[in-house]
Design a protein around this motif. Structure first.
Motif, mmCIF file in Angstrom:
data_model
loop_
_atom_site.group_PDB
_atom_site.id
_atom_site.type_symbol
_atom_site.label_atom_id
_atom_site.label_comp_id
_atom_site.label_asym_id
_atom_site.label_seq_id
_atom_site.Cartn_x
_atom_site.Cartn_y
_atom_site.Cartn_z
ATOM 1 N N ARG A 95 0.657 -1.071 -0.292
ATOM 2 C CA ARG A 95 -0.061 0.072 -0.002
ATOM 3 C C ARG A 95 0.866 1.126 -0.341
ATOM 4 N NH1 ARG A 95 -1.031 3.053 4.425
ATOM 5 N NH2 ARG A 95 -0.273 2.537 6.481
ATOM 6 N N ASN A 103 -4.323 3.746 1.709
ATOM 7 C CA ASN A 103 -5.669 3.168 2.615
ATOM 8 C C ASN A 103 -6.179 2.319 2.116
ATOM 9 O OD1 ASN A 103 -5.239 5.206 4.712
ATOM 10 N ND2 ASN A 103 -6.575 6.436 3.131
ATOM 11 N N THR A 104 -5.462 1.690 1.274
ATOM 12 C CA THR A 104 -6.254 0.702 0.992
ATOM 13 C C THR A 104 -5.166 -1.052 0.129
ATOM 14 O OG1 THR A 104 -8.229 1.193 -0.708
ATOM 15 C CG2 THR A 104 -7.201 -0.800 -1.405
ATOM 16 N N TYR B 33 -11.356 2.252 7.771
ATOM 17 C CA TYR B 33 -11.544 1.621 6.377
ATOM 18 C C TYR B 33 -12.607 0.086 6.577
ATOM 19 C CZ TYR B 33 -8.521 5.312 5.426
ATOM 20 O OH TYR B 33 -8.277 6.771 5.703
ATOM 21 N N PHE B 35 -13.672 -3.283 3.588
ATOM 22 C CA PHE B 35 -13.439 -3.384 2.041
ATOM 23 C C PHE B 35 -13.832 -4.730 2.225
ATOM 24 C CE2 PHE B 35 -9.792 -1.300 1.720
ATOM 25 C CZ PHE B 35 -9.058 -0.935 3.051
ATOM 26 N N TYR B 37 -12.623 -7.775 -0.421
ATOM 27 C CA TYR B 37 -11.740 -8.817 -1.195
ATOM 28 C C TYR B 37 -12.953 -9.738 -1.499
ATOM 29 C CZ TYR B 37 -7.990 -5.734 0.139
ATOM 30 O OH TYR B 37 -7.256 -4.786 0.548
ATOM 31 N N LEU B 47 -9.193 -6.474 -4.728
ATOM 32 C CA LEU B 47 -10.252 -5.648 -4.002
ATOM 33 C C LEU B 47 -11.423 -5.544 -4.759
ATOM 34 C CD1 LEU B 47 -10.315 -3.856 -1.661
ATOM 35 C CD2 LEU B 47 -9.342 -2.065 -3.749
ATOM 36 N N ARG B 50 -13.617 -0.370 -1.392
ATOM 37 C CA ARG B 50 -13.998 0.485 0.011
ATOM 38 C C ARG B 50 -14.959 1.096 0.543
ATOM 39 N NH1 ARG B 50 -10.204 4.445 -0.621
ATOM 40 N NH2 ARG B 50 -8.847 3.998 1.143
ATOM 41 N N GLN B 51 -14.757 1.487 1.684
ATOM 42 C CA GLN B 51 -15.251 2.620 2.196
ATOM 43 C C GLN B 51 -14.619 3.169 3.135
ATOM 44 O OE1 GLN B 51 -19.380 3.312 1.581
ATOM 45 N NE2 GLN B 51 -18.321 4.671 3.110
ATOM 46 N N GLU B 52 -14.899 4.110 3.514
ATOM 47 C CA GLU B 52 -14.680 4.805 4.472
ATOM 48 C C GLU B 52 -15.226 5.328 5.569
ATOM 49 O OE1 GLU B 52 -12.454 6.393 0.989
ATOM 50 O OE2 GLU B 52 -14.253 5.253 1.338
#
Lengths: 116, 118
Positions: A95, A103-104, B33, B35, B37, B47, B50-52
């Motif tokens: 990352r 952030n991934t 965060y 996710f 997958y 992936l 994703r979400q904040e």
């Protein structure tokens, strides 16, 4: 952009042999992770690096396992000597340090290790 | 410590239909965060979305969308117009925001095996 690149994709080796798994992270990413996936334990974080420095190796199962990151574009995970219980899929991931990629965590395709 | 729970070990859906995979998590953090997958039979970890946590708007990626309920600590994945290629293990994952040590560990759920039937 190229993703995380791992080699070999598959390896079958005999118990007692040395195994070296290799990883090239996504260019510009500052963090590199090694994960292991087994049926019994699921996905486990083994170790991760930040700017080539190991930050947390608490997940490394024992002294037979070692990981290095000599530069920003290359890392190895070595098992010596290998044992049948090391059979698993080993993932490298990376990352960045900021923005969306910061952030991934992006995974490589995995190295499927079988120790017989 | 954070935990992620996926209560559905297996699910199946007919092609072209909609399916929702459940995920709940537990944390005391405010900045994090989430996710999803996907892991097909090839074992690659891909992936999906994703979400904040600080964003109220639910994330969407084409046929994939999430229902993020922060107060309930719920993060479900909806797959619309399911396709055969969606057959895979789906993992929900959590990562704290922050710096060098806190923001780098993904916590995974146990996974949900989704099968799309023709």
């Amino acid at each position: 952009d190229a993703g995380v690149i791992q080699s070999p994709r598959h390896e079958v080796t005999e118990m007692g042999q040395e195994v070296t798994l290799r990883c090239k992270p996504i260019s510009g990413h500052d963090y590199l992770f090694w994960y292991r996936q087994t049926m019994m334990r699921g996905l486990e974080l083994l170790i991760y690096f930040n700017n080539n420095v190991p930050i947390d190796d608490s997940g490394m199962p024992e002294d037979r396992f070692s990981a290095k990151m000599p530069n920003a574009s290359f890392s190895t995970l070595k098992i010596q000597p290998s044992e049948p219980r090391d059979s698993a899929v080993y993932f490298c991931a990376s990352r960045g340090d900021r923005g969306l990629s910061g952030n991934t965590i992006y995974f490589g395709e995995g190295s499927w290790l079988t120790v017989v | 410590a954070q935990t992620v729970t996926q209560s559905q070990p297996e699910m199946s859906v007919q092609e072209a239909e909609t399916v929702t995979l459940s995920c709940t998590y537990d944390t005391s953090e405010s900045n994090y965060y989430l996710f999803w997958y996907k892991q097909p039979p090839s074992r690659q970890m891909i992936l999906v979305i994703r979400q904040e946590a600080y964003k109220q708007q639910n994330a969407t990626e084409n046929r994939f969308s999430v229902n993020f309920q922060k107060a309930a600590k719920s993060f479900s994945l909806k797959i619309s117009d399911s396709q055969l290629g969606d057959t895979a293990m789906y993992f929900c994952a959590f990562m704290t925001g922050g710096g060098e040590t806190s923001g780098s560990r993904l916590t995974f759920g146990e996974g949900t095996q989704l099968t799309v039937n023709p």
